[in-house]
Design a protein around this motif. Structure first.
Motif, short mmCIF file in Angstrom:
data_model
loop_
_atom_site.label_atom_id
_atom_site.label_comp_id
_atom_site.label_asym_id
_atom_site.label_seq_id
_atom_site.Cartn_x
_atom_site.Cartn_y
_atom_site.Cartn_z
N GLU A 6 24.41 -8.65 -39.76
CA GLU A 6 23.09 -8.68 -39.14
C GLU A 6 22.32 -9.96 -39.44
N SER A 7 22.82 -10.76 -40.39
CA SER A 7 22.18 -12.04 -40.71
C SER A 7 22.52 -13.12 -39.70
N SER A 8 23.44 -12.85 -38.81
CA SER A 8 23.89 -13.85 -37.84
C SER A 8 22.77 -14.22 -36.86
N PRO A 9 22.76 -15.46 -36.40
CA PRO A 9 21.75 -15.89 -35.41
C PRO A 9 21.83 -15.04 -34.15
N THR A 10 20.69 -14.90 -33.48
CA THR A 10 20.61 -14.09 -32.27
C THR A 10 21.62 -14.54 -31.22
N GLN A 11 21.71 -15.87 -30.99
CA GLN A 11 22.58 -16.34 -29.92
C GLN A 11 24.05 -16.09 -30.21
N VAL A 12 24.44 -16.08 -31.48
CA VAL A 12 25.83 -15.78 -31.83
C VAL A 12 26.16 -14.33 -31.46
N GLN A 13 25.25 -13.42 -31.78
CA GLN A 13 25.48 -12.01 -31.46
C GLN A 13 25.52 -11.79 -29.94
N LEU A 14 24.64 -12.47 -29.20
CA LEU A 14 24.59 -12.28 -27.76
C LEU A 14 25.82 -12.85 -27.06
N VAL A 15 26.30 -14.00 -27.50
CA VAL A 15 27.50 -14.57 -26.92
C VAL A 15 28.69 -13.64 -27.16
N ASP A 16 28.78 -13.09 -28.36
CA ASP A 16 29.87 -12.15 -28.65
C ASP A 16 29.75 -10.91 -27.77
N MET A 17 28.54 -10.45 -27.54
CA MET A 17 28.32 -9.29 -26.69
C MET A 17 28.84 -9.56 -25.27
N LEU A 18 28.54 -10.74 -24.75
CA LEU A 18 29.01 -11.09 -23.41
C LEU A 18 30.52 -11.28 -23.37
N ARG A 19 31.08 -11.83 -24.43
CA ARG A 19 32.54 -11.97 -24.50
C ARG A 19 33.21 -10.61 -24.44
N CYS A 20 32.63 -9.64 -25.13
CA CYS A 20 33.19 -8.28 -25.12
C CYS A 20 33.22 -7.71 -23.70
N LEU A 21 32.19 -8.01 -22.89
CA LEU A 21 32.12 -7.48 -21.54
C LEU A 21 33.18 -8.11 -20.63
N GLN A 22 33.78 -9.20 -21.08
CA GLN A 22 34.81 -9.87 -20.28
C GLN A 22 36.21 -9.58 -20.82
N MET A 23 36.30 -8.63 -21.74
CA MET A 23 37.59 -8.25 -22.33
C MET A 23 37.77 -6.74 -22.21
N GLN A 24 39.00 -6.29 -22.30
CA GLN A 24 39.28 -4.85 -22.29
C GLN A 24 38.72 -4.21 -23.56
N PRO A 25 38.17 -2.99 -23.45
CA PRO A 25 38.21 -2.09 -22.29
C PRO A 25 37.01 -2.21 -21.35
N PHE A 26 36.21 -3.29 -21.46
CA PHE A 26 34.98 -3.40 -20.67
C PHE A 26 35.14 -4.25 -19.42
N ASP A 27 36.20 -5.03 -19.32
CA ASP A 27 36.35 -5.98 -18.22
C ASP A 27 36.59 -5.25 -16.90
N ILE A 28 35.72 -5.48 -15.92
CA ILE A 28 35.89 -4.89 -14.59
C ILE A 28 35.93 -5.97 -13.52
N GLY A 29 36.03 -7.23 -13.94
CA GLY A 29 36.04 -8.33 -12.98
C GLY A 29 34.67 -8.97 -12.84
N PRO A 30 34.42 -9.65 -11.73
CA PRO A 30 33.17 -10.38 -11.53
C PRO A 30 31.94 -9.47 -11.62
N ARG A 31 30.88 -10.00 -12.22
CA ARG A 31 29.62 -9.25 -12.32
C ARG A 31 28.44 -10.20 -12.10
N LYS A 32 27.27 -9.59 -11.97
CA LYS A 32 26.02 -10.37 -11.92
C LYS A 32 25.26 -10.10 -13.21
N LEU A 33 24.71 -11.16 -13.80
CA LEU A 33 24.01 -11.07 -15.07
C LEU A 33 22.60 -11.63 -14.92
N ALA A 34 21.60 -10.79 -15.16
CA ALA A 34 20.20 -11.23 -15.15
C ALA A 34 19.73 -11.33 -16.60
#
Length: 307
Positions: free
Chosen positions: A181-209
């Protein structure tokens, strides 16, 4: 046709406040919006009325963590007349912290994360910045270390620990155990987005707001939402520009759904909260900034995801 959007973000990033303000906007109908409410079940209306009432009274929302994750289904109509069902999971920020820290999540959260539209919430006043080597060197020099560069290298070479000192009290260096939890905010958010592009979350192209919440706190800095992201979250900005999978598209919104500071946690009234409670049209507290335009229409990020 059913369309799903998932709202993601770390704790206290503004997700529930956004949903409360969105419901007020859709039902109050005092501000022109791209989307309108078609129908809603009684059970979900009760929940949405509760959080919208606190929003209208300029009171802080109760933490989603304590009330459990809630999935809201709205039947909406676009300004072109198309009707669709929108599934909007209001997932506790702690669930995303758990994904980062424990590398696990509940099945219900995993299912929600497969939505085609993603709202990524970032509270502009709660960004945890990274530690820079230059800052470590300057700190080491101020603490009187003989070899500041060696001290900074020691910190850089030991990512699981940090060195602390209290020169005023003459204390020796103290080893502090690093925690996820000491990690910088942007490090955690980038990892979160990476997870969405990998199994079991990857569903192909998406839109991100990307929703920069509490935009009222930085709107006087004369920066656009895109420039704010580049200046304050450069790693995330670079990832959005060059690291997203083919087919992903993104847009950044500056959003002030709350309007200003609410009453504090002890119940002491805030002059700004009193001003908001006195507004004849509460929806005008809302401000959405995107690509050089400003409006009170909180449906803009959702409408863009569904276009």
């Amino acid at each position: 046709m059913g369309k799903a959007i998932v709202a993601i973000g770390l704790p206290e990033s503004g997700k529930t406040t956004f949903l409360a303000a969105l419901w007020h906007l859709l039902t109050n109908k005092k501000v022109l919006a791209r989307l309108s409410l078609e129908k809603l079940t009684a059970e979900e209306a009760t929940y949405l009325r509760a959080i919208a009432t606190r929003w209208a009274q300029a009171k802080k929302q109760e933490r989603t963590f304590h009330s459990g994750n809630k999935t809201v289904k709205l039947s909406l109509k676009s300004d072109r007349g198309a009707v669709f069902d929108l599934t909007f999971p209001d997932i506790a920020g702690e669930a995303f912290s758990q994904m980062w820290e424990m590398r696990e999540c509940a099945t219900s959260v995993a299912d929600a994360l497969r939505a085609t539209g993603v709202l990524l919430f970032i509270h502009v006043d709660k960004i945890k910045p990274p530690g820079w080597i230059a800052d470590d060197t300057a700190l080491a020099e101020s603490l009187g270390h003989a070899d500041a560069n060696a001290h900074a290298d020691a910190v850089a070479d030991a990512p699981t620990k940090a060195l602390a000192n209290s020169p005023d009290e003459g204390q020796a260096d103290e080893i502090v155990q690093w925690k996820p939890e000491s990690s910088p905010t942007q490090v955690q958010l980038v990892d979160m987005l990476r997870c969405l592009q990998m199994q079991p979350f990857d569903i192909g192209p998406r839109k991100l707001a990307v929703v920069l919440s509490a935009w009222d706190k930085v709107e006087n800095d004369d920066v656009s939402p895109e420039l704010f992201l580049e200046l304050h979250l450069p790693l995330l900005h670079q990832y959005l520009t060059h690291g997203l999978s083919d087919g992903w598209t993104h847009r950044t919104f500056g959003v002030s759904a709350q309007g200003a500071e609410y009453d504090d946690s002890n119940g002491a009234p805030s002059p700004e909260a009193d001003r908001m409670r006195d507004m004849e049209v509460p929806s005008q507290r809302i401000k959405v900034v995107v690509e050089g335009s400003t409006s009170h229409d909180l449906t803009e990020p959702v409408n863009w995801l569904l276009e």
